[in-house]
Design a protein around this motif. Structure first.
Motif, short mmCIF file in Angstrom:
data_model
loop_
_atom_site.label_atom_id
_atom_site.label_comp_id
_atom_site.label_asym_id
_atom_site.label_seq_id
_atom_site.Cartn_x
_atom_site.Cartn_y
_atom_site.Cartn_z
N GLU A 16 -43.20 6.42 -34.99
CA GLU A 16 -42.26 5.31 -35.11
C GLU A 16 -41.36 5.28 -33.88
O GLU A 16 -40.96 6.31 -33.38
CB GLU A 16 -41.37 5.48 -36.34
CG GLU A 16 -42.10 5.34 -37.64
CD GLU A 16 -41.16 5.53 -38.82
OE1 GLU A 16 -40.04 6.05 -38.65
OE2 GLU A 16 -41.56 5.15 -39.93
N ARG A 18 -37.74 3.97 -32.47
CA ARG A 18 -36.42 3.49 -32.89
C ARG A 18 -35.45 3.63 -31.74
O ARG A 18 -35.62 4.47 -30.87
CB ARG A 18 -35.89 4.33 -34.06
CG ARG A 18 -36.74 4.29 -35.30
CD ARG A 18 -36.26 3.16 -36.20
NE ARG A 18 -37.17 2.93 -37.28
CZ ARG A 18 -37.21 3.61 -38.41
NH1 ARG A 18 -36.42 4.61 -38.60
NH2 ARG A 18 -38.08 3.27 -39.34
N THR A 19 -34.39 2.84 -31.76
CA THR A 19 -33.35 2.97 -30.75
C THR A 19 -32.09 3.59 -31.33
O THR A 19 -31.16 3.88 -30.60
CB THR A 19 -32.99 1.59 -30.15
OG1 THR A 19 -32.55 0.73 -31.19
CG2 THR A 19 -34.17 1.01 -29.42
N TRP A 23 -32.61 1.67 -39.81
CA TRP A 23 -33.97 1.16 -39.93
C TRP A 23 -34.21 -0.05 -39.02
O TRP A 23 -35.25 -0.19 -38.43
CB TRP A 23 -34.25 0.78 -41.38
CG TRP A 23 -35.57 0.10 -41.55
CD1 TRP A 23 -35.78 -1.22 -41.81
CD2 TRP A 23 -36.86 0.68 -41.44
NE1 TRP A 23 -37.12 -1.49 -41.87
CE2 TRP A 23 -37.80 -0.33 -41.65
CE3 TRP A 23 -37.32 1.96 -41.18
CZ2 TRP A 23 -39.17 -0.10 -41.61
CZ3 TRP A 23 -38.69 2.17 -41.14
CH2 TRP A 23 -39.59 1.15 -41.36
N ASP A 25 -32.96 -0.71 -36.15
CA ASP A 25 -32.79 -0.43 -34.72
C ASP A 25 -34.13 -0.14 -34.07
O ASP A 25 -34.56 1.00 -33.95
CB ASP A 25 -31.85 0.77 -34.51
CG ASP A 25 -30.43 0.48 -34.92
OD1 ASP A 25 -30.08 -0.70 -35.00
OD2 ASP A 25 -29.67 1.44 -35.14
N VAL A 26 -34.82 -1.19 -33.66
CA VAL A 26 -36.11 -1.04 -32.99
C VAL A 26 -36.08 -1.83 -31.69
O VAL A 26 -35.36 -2.82 -31.57
CB VAL A 26 -37.29 -1.52 -33.88
CG1 VAL A 26 -37.42 -0.67 -35.12
CG2 VAL A 26 -37.16 -2.98 -34.25
N VAL A 46 -42.49 -1.29 -33.32
CA VAL A 46 -42.14 -0.25 -34.29
C VAL A 46 -42.99 1.00 -34.16
O VAL A 46 -42.65 2.03 -34.72
CB VAL A 46 -42.21 -0.77 -35.74
CG1 VAL A 46 -41.18 -1.85 -35.98
CG2 VAL A 46 -43.59 -1.26 -36.10
#
Length: 83
Positions: A16, A18-19, A23, A25-26, A46
């Motif tokens: 996954e 993420r940033t 949840w 924050d992609v 994602v």
């Protein structure tokens, strides 16, 4: 599959991307706004793989966003530097 940067075949398993901790924050890919009050075309990433040789991250759109990008690709414009 090969790394898009160095060509190595030593990629990590799919993970996954993420940033942040939340949840939603992609990473996203955004394009120039076609009209003043219209939303900017945006597509979410994602999933990704990391290159074990050069460290580059190869990200993948969601199936929905990939389909949407394919439908809208001909009408997209580059982001302009004055934005």
């Amino acid at each position: 599959m090969r790394c898009a940067v160095c060509g190595s075949e030593r990629l990590s398993p799919l993970g996954e991307v993420r940033t942040g901790k939340d949840w939603g924050d992609v990473p996203i890919l955004r394009f120039y706004r076609p009209k003043f009050f219209s939303p900017r075309p945006t597509y979410r990433f994602v999933l990704g793989r990391g290159c074990r040789d050069c460290g580059a991250l190869q990200m993948f759109l969601t199936d929905y966003d990939r389909k949407l990008l394919n439908e809208e690709a001909d009408g997209l414009e580059d982001v302009r530097s004055d934005m």
